[in-house]
Design an enzyme around this catalytic site. Sequence first.
Site, PDB file in Angstrom:
ATOM      1  N   LYS A 309       0.854  -1.189   0.000  1.00 41.64           N
ATOM      2  CA  LYS A 309       0.000   0.000   0.000  1.00 41.64           C
ATOM      3  C   LYS A 309       0.890   1.238   0.000  1.00 41.64           C
ATOM      4  O   LYS A 309       1.792   1.366   0.814  1.00 41.64           O
ATOM      5  CB  LYS A 309      -0.911  -0.021   1.231  1.00 41.64           C
ATOM      6  CG  LYS A 309      -2.051   0.976   1.167  1.00 41.64           C
ATOM      7  CD  LYS A 309      -3.050   0.724   2.287  1.00 41.64           C
ATOM      8  CE  LYS A 309      -4.215   1.714   2.213  1.00 41.64           C
ATOM      9  NZ  LYS A 309      -5.230   1.463   3.253  1.00 41.64           N
ATOM     10  N   GLU A 397     -19.245  -5.052  10.402  1.00 43.88           N
ATOM     11  CA  GLU A 397     -20.110  -4.228  11.250  1.00 43.88           C
ATOM     12  C   GLU A 397     -21.173  -5.050  11.980  1.00 43.88           C
ATOM     13  O   GLU A 397     -21.454  -4.811  13.158  1.00 43.88           O
ATOM     14  CB  GLU A 397     -20.774  -3.134  10.406  1.00 43.88           C
ATOM     15  CG  GLU A 397     -19.814  -2.089   9.869  1.00 43.88           C
ATOM     16  CD  GLU A 397     -19.079  -2.498   8.612  1.00 43.88           C
ATOM     17  OE1 GLU A 397     -18.214  -1.742   8.152  1.00 43.88           O
ATOM     18  OE2 GLU A 397     -19.376  -3.597   8.070  1.00 43.88           O
ATOM     19  N   ARG A 425     -25.203  -1.786   7.574  1.00 39.59           N
ATOM     20  CA  ARG A 425     -24.905  -3.199   7.345  1.00 39.59           C
ATOM     21  C   ARG A 425     -25.173  -4.050   8.588  1.00 39.59           C
ATOM     22  O   ARG A 425     -25.088  -5.275   8.528  1.00 39.59           O
ATOM     23  CB  ARG A 425     -23.438  -3.333   6.919  1.00 39.59           C
ATOM     24  CG  ARG A 425     -23.130  -2.656   5.594  1.00 39.59           C
ATOM     25  CD  ARG A 425     -21.720  -2.073   5.535  1.00 39.59           C
ATOM     26  NE  ARG A 425     -20.670  -3.045   5.579  1.00 39.59           N
ATOM     27  CZ  ARG A 425     -20.016  -3.529   4.523  1.00 39.59           C
ATOM     28  NH1 ARG A 425     -20.352  -3.111   3.317  1.00 39.59           N
ATOM     29  NH2 ARG A 425     -19.053  -4.396   4.649  1.00 39.59           N
TER      30      ARG A 425
END
Length: 653
Positions: A309, A397, A425
């Site tokens: 990343k 979540e 969610r």
Amino acid sequence: MKDEIGEKICALPYFLYLCFLKMEKDTYPLLSKIETPDDLRRLKEEQLPQLCAELRDDIIHEVAVNPGHLASSLGVVELTVALHYVFKTPDDRIMWDVGHQAYGHKILTGRREAFCTNRKLHGIRPFPSPMESEYDTFTCGHASNSISAAFGMAVAAKLCGSKRHVVAVIGDGAMSGGLAFEGLNNVSSTSNDMLIILNDNNMSIDRSVGGMKQYLAKLNTSETYNKVRYRIAQWLTRKGLLSDNRRHGIIRLTNAVKSAISHQQNVFEGMNIRYFGPIDGHDVLELVKILRQLKKYKGPKMLHLHTIKGKGYKPAEKNAQAWHAPGKFDVDTGERLVSDATGRPPKFQDVFGHTLLELAKANKRIVGVTPAMPSGCSLNIMMKAMPNRTFDVGIAEGHAVTFSAGMAKDGLLPFCNIYSAFAQRAYDNIIHDAAILNLPMVICLDRAGLVGQDGPTHHGAFDIAALRAIPNITIASPMDEHELRHLMYTAQLDGKGTFVIRYPRGHGSCPDWRCPMKEVIVGTGRKLHEGTDVAVLSVGPIGTHVTEAIRQLSSEGSQISVAHYDMRFIKPLDEQLLEEVATHFTHIITIEDGCITGGFGSAVMEWMADHHYPLLIQRLGLPDTFIEHGTVEELHQLVGIDVASIKQTILSL
């Protein structure tokens, strides 16, 4: 006609003018010639490394002056180029997950000149969207939906007789989401030819956590085995032995051989999904070669890439978390150009983080939970001081809520912090696992209301309307940081049940936020300003706009007398205040930073109707549409909840 065209050009926003200047000053010999992936596919393979370097440099310089998501997109430059080089997009489908990886994809698919408008009002969208480009296969603002959506497309292609290829690119920790595994389970049992690419960079926004992260870190595949398997697979295909009806048996045989060679069982191949990798995700020529091979194979396949990343920009490589969305920065020095915050109020999230630690020191039952956002919600403050009482559960979540409910059931007091848009969610978990049992837990909804440049997938627009119909739930929203502290203190007291606190992204209004905490009686608001003509009922920090609107009206000599009530609680409403308003006013305005349909204003109207008060009520809030991206100030003006709009509404009544 010439004058008319000139007027239109002059009317263009300034940022489009800058885009035109960029076209004139282009310094990228390969990238500047690419309007669509068709142009990319005309390049020679040996030119691709140079194109990747130009694309990476372009992303860095663009994001330096127009802030957005940097590190994730830098990590998939080679993959992005290879995908569009090998597959015939847009007919072939590339499903990105998560969308902040896709800046290179946008630039290569006809949006390079407009990329300087990224995340700006009326500019290009912050995440891929089919409403913006035919190259954007699906909406992907939230993590973990790529495998399920791409699987649907792969099945559609098969049933419709299409030879379309479908690729899901899942990364940045999204594999920790439950939906990804639901998709994998279905992919393994239904005939399809999709390709899943796992972009494994050991990160989400904060560093990835959990067993899947550990598994991927250890997963290794024999290079010799892969080469042998490629050759065997090609031979079996030529012999007609790799047809669908024989595929599962052959895969099981090769899986057994693989397990013997590598001394481990691969979870993906255990689900009958052919696995390739891990390989270097930054070798564009090798990626092209492998993608061409995989393009020929039938059945579901997974290609596992190791990437970095922030690849190609040293500051981002060293600290990918800080450079996920770094704001403006100096490309040459790596200095982040942070505006001077001296004297400014803190962010609501930081007040939450410091207050939670303060409460946890006094109440040993308190624990903190977040789904992959400890720095984003400032739970990292408590995490550093009390690592054994804080839990980052990954991008999950629903699990975060049910995990919290389990702890609450057996004596702990969880503060579960989820961004409002992501809490959508976990709706069933909130109802089924928390509210039905009236468990003592606190759900803190960060980023409630309009969040700005991240747009419709991230606006916290629907939490009030979604949650206020659920029994056994208290819903509150503080107007400022002092009120946030008071509500957090109140929520952790015994007997409060499931307690929801919603607050916005960004800075508040109280530089001196460290006030002594006190209990707020649940279901009570407060009158902030006396008035006789119009009553304005607000909930949450949008009430500061009402305060300013009243101040401006007074300074401008307006004779309208405006009363202002900070209701503080959406559920239960302060019935005593509502009774006062109903008996003293005929003109009422409600205002909220949430959807009007079913929101706070609707709750007030329902109460008035149930108690037989035929009053004129004007509701201000988010209209029944998805709000685009832009600064919070621009969006408040767009939907009519800024100071000027509130003044105008008061005057109109």
